[in-house]
Write a protein that holds these residues in place. Sequence first.
Motif, PDB file in Angstrom:
ATOM      1  N   LEU A  27       0.788  -1.299  -0.047  1.00  0.00           N
ATOM      2  CA  LEU A  27      -0.152  -0.073   0.090  1.00  0.00           C
ATOM      3  C   LEU A  27       0.843   1.311   0.284  1.00  0.00           C
ATOM      4  CD1 LEU A  27      -3.023  -1.081   2.470  1.00  0.00           C
ATOM      5  CD2 LEU A  27      -3.070  -0.532   0.015  1.00  0.00           C
ATOM      6  N   GLN A  28       2.096   1.296   0.383  1.00  0.00           N
ATOM      7  CA  GLN A  28       2.749   2.353   0.573  1.00  0.00           C
ATOM      8  C   GLN A  28       3.783   2.245  -0.669  1.00  0.00           C
ATOM      9  OE1 GLN A  28       2.637   4.834   2.357  1.00  0.00           O
ATOM     10  NE2 GLN A  28       1.652   4.171   3.928  1.00  0.00           N
ATOM     11  N   GLY A  29       3.617   1.315  -1.277  1.00  0.00           N
ATOM     12  CA  GLY A  29       4.695   1.308  -2.822  1.00  0.00           C
ATOM     13  C   GLY A  29       6.094   0.981  -2.790  1.00  0.00           C
ATOM     14  N   ILE A  30       6.233   0.134  -1.278  1.00  0.00           N
ATOM     15  CA  ILE A  30       7.654  -0.415  -0.717  1.00  0.00           C
ATOM     16  C   ILE A  30       7.667  -1.811  -1.109  1.00  0.00           C
ATOM     17  CG2 ILE A  30       8.996  -0.695   1.177  1.00  0.00           C
ATOM     18  CD1 ILE A  30       7.576   1.555   2.457  1.00  0.00           C
ATOM     19  N   ASP A  31       8.769  -2.142  -1.868  1.00  0.00           N
ATOM     20  CA  ASP A  31       9.139  -3.607  -1.968  1.00  0.00           C
ATOM     21  C   ASP A  31       9.391  -4.414  -0.709  1.00  0.00           C
ATOM     22  OD1 ASP A  31       9.540  -6.128  -3.197  1.00  0.00           O
ATOM     23  OD2 ASP A  31      11.531  -5.419  -4.464  1.00  0.00           O
ATOM     24  N   TYR A  32       8.581  -5.187  -0.541  1.00  0.00           N
ATOM     25  CA  TYR A  32       8.905  -5.903   0.825  1.00  0.00           C
ATOM     26  C   TYR A  32      10.048  -6.483   1.120  1.00  0.00           C
ATOM     27  CZ  TYR A  32       7.517  -9.201   4.827  1.00  0.00           C
ATOM     28  OH  TYR A  32       7.564  -9.931   5.960  1.00  0.00           O
ATOM     29  N   ARG A  33      10.611  -7.079  -0.310  1.00  0.00           N
ATOM     30  CA  ARG A  33      11.845  -8.018   0.029  1.00  0.00           C
ATOM     31  C   ARG A  33      13.034  -7.234   0.016  1.00  0.00           C
ATOM     32  NH1 ARG A  33      10.377 -10.430  -5.856  1.00  0.00           N
ATOM     33  NH2 ARG A  33       9.895  -8.035  -5.923  1.00  0.00           N
ATOM     34  N   ARG A  34      12.846  -6.140  -0.324  1.00  0.00           N
ATOM     35  CA  ARG A  34      14.315  -5.308  -0.186  1.00  0.00           C
ATOM     36  C   ARG A  34      14.411  -4.672   1.113  1.00  0.00           C
ATOM     37  NH1 ARG A  34      14.415  -0.958  -4.297  1.00  0.00           N
ATOM     38  NH2 ARG A  34      16.459  -0.464  -3.473  1.00  0.00           N
ATOM     39  N   PHE A  35      13.309  -4.637   2.072  1.00  0.00           N
ATOM     40  CA  PHE A  35      13.419  -3.865   3.283  1.00  0.00           C
ATOM     41  C   PHE A  35      14.113  -4.818   4.378  1.00  0.00           C
ATOM     42  CE2 PHE A  35      11.714  -0.032   5.131  1.00  0.00           C
ATOM     43  CZ  PHE A  35      11.819  -0.115   6.232  1.00  0.00           C
ATOM     44  N   ASN A  36      15.064  -4.128   4.968  1.00  0.00           N
ATOM     45  CA  ASN A  36      15.729  -4.918   6.251  1.00  0.00           C
ATOM     46  C   ASN A  36      15.020  -4.605   7.499  1.00  0.00           C
ATOM     47  OD1 ASN A  36      17.442  -6.259   8.063  1.00  0.00           O
ATOM     48  ND2 ASN A  36      19.150  -5.092   7.358  1.00  0.00           N
ATOM     49  N   ARG A  37      14.375  -5.621   7.924  1.00  0.00           N
ATOM     50  CA  ARG A  37      13.608  -5.397   9.354  1.00  0.00           C
ATOM     51  C   ARG A  37      14.265  -6.152  10.532  1.00  0.00           C
ATOM     52  NH1 ARG A  37      10.305  -7.952  10.282  1.00  0.00           N
ATOM     53  NH2 ARG A  37       8.587  -9.030   9.619  1.00  0.00           N
ATOM     54  N   ARG A  38      15.629  -6.120  10.560  1.00  0.00           N
ATOM     55  CA  ARG A  38      15.899  -7.024  11.594  1.00  0.00           C
ATOM     56  C   ARG A  38      15.900  -6.228  12.989  1.00  0.00           C
ATOM     57  NH1 ARG A  38      21.190  -9.271   8.761  1.00  0.00           N
ATOM     58  NH2 ARG A  38      20.266  -9.810   6.719  1.00  0.00           N
ATOM     59  N   SER A  39      15.861  -4.908  12.986  1.00  0.00           N
ATOM     60  CA  SER A  39      16.193  -4.129  13.910  1.00  0.00           C
ATOM     61  C   SER A  39      15.046  -3.669  14.813  1.00  0.00           C
ATOM     62  CB  SER A  39      17.101  -3.050  13.927  1.00  0.00           C
ATOM     63  OG  SER A  39      16.304  -2.389  12.779  1.00  0.00           O
ATOM     64  N   VAL A  40      13.474  -4.007  14.019  1.00  0.00           N
ATOM     65  CA  VAL A  40      12.314  -3.567  14.759  1.00  0.00           C
ATOM     66  C   VAL A  40      11.623  -4.740  14.705  1.00  0.00           C
ATOM     67  CG1 VAL A  40      12.748  -1.247  13.814  1.00  0.00           C
ATOM     68  CG2 VAL A  40      11.414  -2.991  12.509  1.00  0.00           C
ATOM     69  N   THR A  41      10.403  -4.881  15.677  1.00  0.00           N
ATOM     70  CA  THR A  41       9.319  -5.843  15.773  1.00  0.00           C
ATOM     71  C   THR A  41       8.321  -5.525  14.765  1.00  0.00           C
ATOM     72  OG1 THR A  41       8.094  -4.617  17.186  1.00  0.00           O
ATOM     73  CG2 THR A  41       9.757  -5.976  18.038  1.00  0.00           C
ATOM     74  N   ASP A  42       7.622  -6.710  14.244  1.00  0.00           N
ATOM     75  CA  ASP A  42       6.545  -6.548  13.477  1.00  0.00           C
ATOM     76  C   ASP A  42       5.610  -5.310  14.093  1.00  0.00           C
ATOM     77  OD1 ASP A  42       7.484  -8.388  11.967  1.00  0.00           O
ATOM     78  OD2 ASP A  42       6.269 -10.075  12.723  1.00  0.00           O
ATOM     79  N   ARG A  43       5.344  -5.533  15.349  1.00  0.00           N
ATOM     80  CA  ARG A  43       4.438  -4.299  15.769  1.00  0.00           C
ATOM     81  C   ARG A  43       5.087  -2.934  15.439  1.00  0.00           C
ATOM     82  NH1 ARG A  43       0.373  -4.012  19.797  1.00  0.00           N
ATOM     83  NH2 ARG A  43       0.241  -1.990  20.812  1.00  0.00           N
ATOM     84  N   GLN A  44       6.249  -2.715  15.515  1.00  0.00           N
ATOM     85  CA  GLN A  44       6.985  -1.303  15.172  1.00  0.00           C
ATOM     86  C   GLN A  44       6.821  -0.943  13.989  1.00  0.00           C
ATOM     87  OE1 GLN A  44      10.631  -2.156  17.180  1.00  0.00           O
ATOM     88  NE2 GLN A  44      10.422  -0.927  19.038  1.00  0.00           N
ATOM     89  N   MET A  45       7.112  -2.141  12.956  1.00  0.00           N
ATOM     90  CA  MET A  45       7.000  -1.791  11.541  1.00  0.00           C
ATOM     91  C   MET A  45       5.658  -1.508  11.063  1.00  0.00           C
ATOM     92  SD  MET A  45       8.471  -1.527   8.805  1.00  0.00           S
ATOM     93  CE  MET A  45      10.217  -2.306   9.196  1.00  0.00           C
ATOM     94  N   GLY A  46       4.689  -2.070  11.690  1.00  0.00           N
ATOM     95  CA  GLY A  46       3.239  -1.861  11.517  1.00  0.00           C
ATOM     96  C   GLY A  46       2.956  -0.311  11.672  1.00  0.00           C
ATOM     97  N   HIS A  47       3.329  -0.061  12.871  1.00  0.00           N
ATOM     98  CA  HIS A  47       3.116   1.360  13.518  1.00  0.00           C
ATOM     99  C   HIS A  47       3.803   2.494  12.378  1.00  0.00           C
ATOM    100  CE1 HIS A  47       0.791   0.895  17.089  1.00  0.00           C
ATOM    101  NE2 HIS A  47       1.842  -0.024  17.385  1.00  0.00           N
ATOM    102  N   MET A  48       5.211   2.201  11.950  1.00  0.00           N
ATOM    103  CA  MET A  48       5.716   3.050  11.028  1.00  0.00           C
ATOM    104  C   MET A  48       4.975   3.114   9.803  1.00  0.00           C
ATOM    105  SD  MET A  48       9.831   2.552  12.121  1.00  0.00           S
ATOM    106  CE  MET A  48      10.195   0.615  11.937  1.00  0.00           C
ATOM    107  N   LEU A  49       4.711   1.934   9.220  1.00  0.00           N
ATOM    108  CA  LEU A  49       4.121   2.213   7.980  1.00  0.00           C
ATOM    109  C   LEU A  49       2.722   2.614   7.939  1.00  0.00           C
ATOM    110  CD1 LEU A  49       4.813  -1.621   6.750  1.00  0.00           C
ATOM    111  CD2 LEU A  49       5.832   0.360   5.889  1.00  0.00           C
ATOM    112  N   GLY A  50       2.114   2.521   9.106  1.00  0.00           N
ATOM    113  CA  GLY A  50       0.935   3.284   9.129  1.00  0.00           C
ATOM    114  C   GLY A  50       0.761   4.503   9.335  1.00  0.00           C
ATOM    115  N   ASN A  51       2.001   5.123   9.653  1.00  0.00           N
ATOM    116  CA  ASN A  51       2.148   6.329   9.951  1.00  0.00           C
ATOM    117  C   ASN A  51       2.825   7.308   8.976  1.00  0.00           C
ATOM    118  OD1 ASN A  51       0.942   6.826  12.435  1.00  0.00           O
ATOM    119  ND2 ASN A  51       2.852   6.175  13.574  1.00  0.00           N
ATOM    120  N   ALA A  52       3.081   6.432   7.909  1.00  0.00           N
ATOM    121  CA  ALA A  52       4.122   6.948   6.736  1.00  0.00           C
ATOM    122  C   ALA A  52       3.222   7.517   5.706  1.00  0.00           C
ATOM    123  CB  ALA A  52       4.717   5.923   6.199  1.00  0.00           C
ATOM    124  N   PHE A  53       3.841   8.480   4.923  1.00  0.00           N
ATOM    125  CA  PHE A  53       2.997   9.147   3.673  1.00  0.00           C
ATOM    126  C   PHE A  53       3.476   8.059   2.569  1.00  0.00           C
ATOM    127  CE2 PHE A  53       3.247  12.899   6.544  1.00  0.00           C
ATOM    128  CZ  PHE A  53       1.917  13.268   6.399  1.00  0.00           C
TER     129      PHE A  53
END
Length: 69
Positions: free
Chosen positions: A15-41
């Motif tokens: 929905l944000q136009g971000i390629d899921y495979r290219r994103f490194n999420r090792r340093s944040v939890t799924d919950r934190q990532m969801g909050h960041m994506l939800g607050n993004a433009f």
Amino acid sequence: MFRHRLTNLREMHRLQGIDYRRFNRRSVTDRQMGHMLGNAFSKHVVKATLRNALVAIGIVDPSALFRGQ
């Protein structure tokens, strides 16, 4: 009867136009990532906002812009 469900992280990235495979999420939890994506433009909103701001201050000629850009 319909059941409500939460959007998963892959769908949020799409929905944000971000390629899921290219994103490194090792340093944040799924919950934190969801909050960041939800607050993004989305990039489309940022692009339109910047374009309108440049037209408003006279840097870009509005006749040079069209919807497909």
